[in-house]
Design a protein around this motif. Structure first.
Motif, PDB file in Angstrom:
ATOM      1  N   ASP A  92      -1.216  16.852 -19.532  1.00  0.00           N
ATOM      2  CA  ASP A  92      -0.314  17.560 -20.477  1.00  0.00           C
ATOM      3  C   ASP A  92       1.091  16.706 -20.374  1.00  0.00           C
ATOM      4  N   LYS A 102      -0.855  19.205 -15.243  1.00  0.00           N
ATOM      5  CA  LYS A 102      -2.130  19.639 -15.825  1.00  0.00           C
ATOM      6  C   LYS A 102      -2.046  21.140 -16.023  1.00  0.00           C
ATOM      7  N   LYS A 129       2.670  12.068 -24.414  1.00  0.00           N
ATOM      8  CA  LYS A 129       2.639  12.830 -23.380  1.00  0.00           C
ATOM      9  C   LYS A 129       3.308  11.872 -22.224  1.00  0.00           C
TER      10      LYS A 129
HETATM   11  O1  LIG Z   1      -6.204  23.168 -18.305  1.00  0.00           O
HETATM   12  C1  LIG Z   1      -6.086  22.228 -19.139  1.00  0.00           C
HETATM   13  C2  LIG Z   1      -6.279  20.761 -18.843  1.00  0.00           C
HETATM   14  O2  LIG Z   1      -5.337  20.349 -17.820  1.00  0.00           O
HETATM   15  C3  LIG Z   1      -6.173  19.757 -19.930  1.00  0.00           C
HETATM   16  O3  LIG Z   1      -6.582  18.675 -19.580  1.00  0.00           O
HETATM   17  C4  LIG Z   1      -4.655  19.826 -20.558  1.00  0.00           C
HETATM   18  O4  LIG Z   1      -4.032  20.793 -20.588  1.00  0.00           O
HETATM   19  C5  LIG Z   1      -4.658  18.803 -21.659  1.00  0.00           C
HETATM   20  O5  LIG Z   1      -5.148  19.291 -22.657  1.00  0.00           O
HETATM   21  P1  LIG Z   1      -5.538  18.803 -24.133  1.00  0.00           P
HETATM   22  O6  LIG Z   1      -6.159  17.638 -24.012  1.00  0.00           O
HETATM   23  O7  LIG Z   1      -5.881  19.876 -25.023  1.00  0.00           O
HETATM   24  O8  LIG Z   1      -3.932  18.299 -24.546  1.00  0.00           O
END
Ligand SMILES: O=C[C@H](O)[C@H](O)[C@H](O)COP(=O)(O)O
Length: 262
Positions: A92, A102, A129
């Motif tokens: 995140d 995360k 990010k």
């Molecule tokens: O619990 C979820 C994880 O840590 C994900 O890897 C993180 O939230 C990133 O998600 P996304 O790739 O959908 O942005």
């Protein structure tokens, strides 16, 4: 088809596509959770089914396990694998030292266990990010349901003595009910704004009774693969300090990307 995709989707996809270069025949691969990791799982599935890549995947959530099986990856548990060659996962937020927040998708506990049990952790992300200081993204903290309101109050009290901008904690909801993790726990999202000392924050939170794990991944990530909306990919290795730049041709990846959108 690709003309309709958002730059962030393209960025996540090219990072995922590039990250599978870290996977070799015979490896035990930690499979992360989230939208970026889901593309990585599909890219790996394509290599397994079309190129005969032989790997075993250790998923970090029930939804990743389902997707991995669906795309043809052999799934094993961490206890069966015992140790993992490489884990590829999203994040995140990440900073210049490749420390992470995360857990936006609620999978932080299994993700941290799997990443810690890996020779190498590769994070895949879009460029948006990256932050100078972690904390703008609410920090997820997994807590046991018993006494969660007391745990929340104790965390808020603790934050008064910490170097952070904000101090509120909110219970993550799923509609009108608390969001429940794969391990049957709740998530408190801490709205900190900026975390002065992320190492200290990670340690202090985990010392509190009721807290199972927090979403700060400190000194765990080895490599970040950053995708950009125009197809550029930057691969940064924290261990040897190298930065490799590359560009993915969307024509090559069109078919897979189209499938992913269905
Ligand atoms: O619990 C979820 C994880 O840590 C994900 O890897 C993180 O939230 C990133 O998600 P996304 O790739 O959908 O942005």
């Amino acid at each position: 088809m690709t003309g309709e995709l958002s730059p962030i989707d393209k960025a996540k996809f090219v990072a995922a596509k590039r990250s599978v270069d870290f996977v070799e025949d015979g490896m035990r691969v930690g499979l992360g959770t989230g939208s970026t990791a889901a593309w990585m799982v599909r890219c790996l599935g394509e290599l397994v089914c079309e190129d005969g890549l032989k790997i075993r995947g250790v998923p970090t959530s029930t939804r990743t396990a389902e997707l991995a099986r669906e795309v043809g990856i052999e799934v094993i548990s961490l206890d069966e694998a015992r140790w993992i060659d490489v884990t590829i996962d999203g994040a995140d937020e990440f900073d210049g030292n490749l420390n992470l927040i995360k857990g936006g998708g609620g999978a932080l506990l299994q993700e941290k266990i799997v990443a810690t049990a890996s020779d190498q952790m590769v994070v895949i992300t879009d460029a948006g990010k990256e932050v100078e200081k972690l904390g703008a993204f609410p920090l997820p903290v997994e807590v046991i349901p018993f006494g969660w309101q007391t745990t929340k109050s104790l965390i808020e009290e603790l934050l008064i003595s910490m170097d952070v901008l904000g101090r509120d904690a909110s219970l993550r909801m799923n509609g009108s009910r608390p969001f429940v993790t794969d391990e049957g726990n709740y998530i408190l999202d801490l709205h900190l704004g900026r975390i002065g000392d992320a190492h200290q924050m990670a340690m202090v939170l985990n010392q509190m009774p009721g807290v199972v794990e927090n979403g700060l991944f400190i000194d765990i990530c080895d490599v970040v693969v950053v995708g950009f909306g125009d197809g550029r990919v930057e691969t940064r290795d924290i261990n040897d300090g190298t930065v490799a730049e590359d560009r993915l041709d969307f024509v090559e990846t069109d078919n897979l990307f189209s499938d992913l959108q269905d």
